[in-house]
Design a protein around this motif. Structure first.
Motif, short mmCIF file in Angstrom:
data_model
loop_
_atom_site.label_atom_id
_atom_site.label_comp_id
_atom_site.label_asym_id
_atom_site.label_seq_id
_atom_site.Cartn_x
_atom_site.Cartn_y
_atom_site.Cartn_z
N ALA A 1 0.83 -1.20 0.00
CA ALA A 1 0.00 0.00 0.00
C ALA A 1 0.87 1.26 0.00
O ALA A 1 0.57 2.23 -0.70
N GLU A 2 1.96 1.25 0.75
CA GLU A 2 2.87 2.40 0.79
C GLU A 2 3.51 2.63 -0.58
O GLU A 2 3.61 3.77 -1.03
N LEU A 3 3.94 1.55 -1.22
CA LEU A 3 4.57 1.68 -2.53
C LEU A 3 3.58 2.17 -3.58
O LEU A 3 3.91 3.02 -4.42
N GLY B 1 1.70 6.49 -6.91
CA GLY B 1 0.57 7.33 -7.28
C GLY B 1 0.86 8.81 -7.08
O GLY B 1 0.52 9.65 -7.92
N ASN B 2 1.50 9.12 -5.97
CA ASN B 2 1.87 10.51 -5.71
C ASN B 2 2.87 11.03 -6.74
O ASN B 2 2.82 12.19 -7.14
N ALA B 3 3.79 10.15 -7.15
CA ALA B 3 4.76 10.54 -8.17
C ALA B 3 4.06 10.84 -9.50
O ALA B 3 4.36 11.85 -10.15
N GLU C 1 -5.96 1.84 -5.52
CA GLU C 1 -5.60 0.51 -5.03
C GLU C 1 -5.02 0.59 -3.62
O GLU C 1 -5.31 -0.24 -2.76
N SER C 2 -4.23 1.62 -3.37
CA SER C 2 -3.67 1.82 -2.03
C SER C 2 -4.78 2.06 -1.01
O SER C 2 -4.77 1.48 0.08
N VAL C 3 -5.75 2.89 -1.37
CA VAL C 3 -6.87 3.17 -0.46
C VAL C 3 -7.64 1.88 -0.17
O VAL C 3 -7.99 1.61 0.98
N ARG D 1 -3.64 8.59 5.62
CA ARG D 1 -2.67 9.07 4.64
C ARG D 1 -3.11 8.72 3.21
O ARG D 1 -2.95 9.52 2.29
N ALA D 2 -3.66 7.53 3.05
CA ALA D 2 -4.14 7.11 1.72
C ALA D 2 -5.31 7.97 1.28
O ALA D 2 -5.40 8.38 0.11
#
Length: 69
Positions: free
Chosen positions: A4-6, A11-13, A29-31, A47-48
């Motif tokens: 999830a962190e990756l 996604g942020n990048a 997907e992280s959320v 954070r997500a």
């Protein structure tokens, strides 16, 4: 929850370079992963959700960003 962190970092990048479609897929997907374990790691889930809200803001979807939560 390393995956999830990756996903969120990637996604942020993508959000940072304006590739919103790919960013939305990765952050979404992280959320989803974070939501499954929200009671175990509420800060990670928050954070997500923040990453998703920032993405929507950058897309100009201010109403969608405000509705997250």
């Amino acid at each position: 929850m390393v995956r999830a962190e990756l996903l969120q970092a990637a996604g942020n990048a993508y959000r940072g370079i304006g590739e919103y479609q790919e960013a939305a897929r990765l952050v979404g997907e992280s959320v989803a992963l974070r939501k499954e374990r929200a009671t175990e790691d509420p800060a990670g889930y928050a954070r997500a959700l923040l990453a998703l809200a920032l993405l929507r803001r950058d897309q100009g979807n201010f109403e969608g960003a405000a509705e997250i939560g």
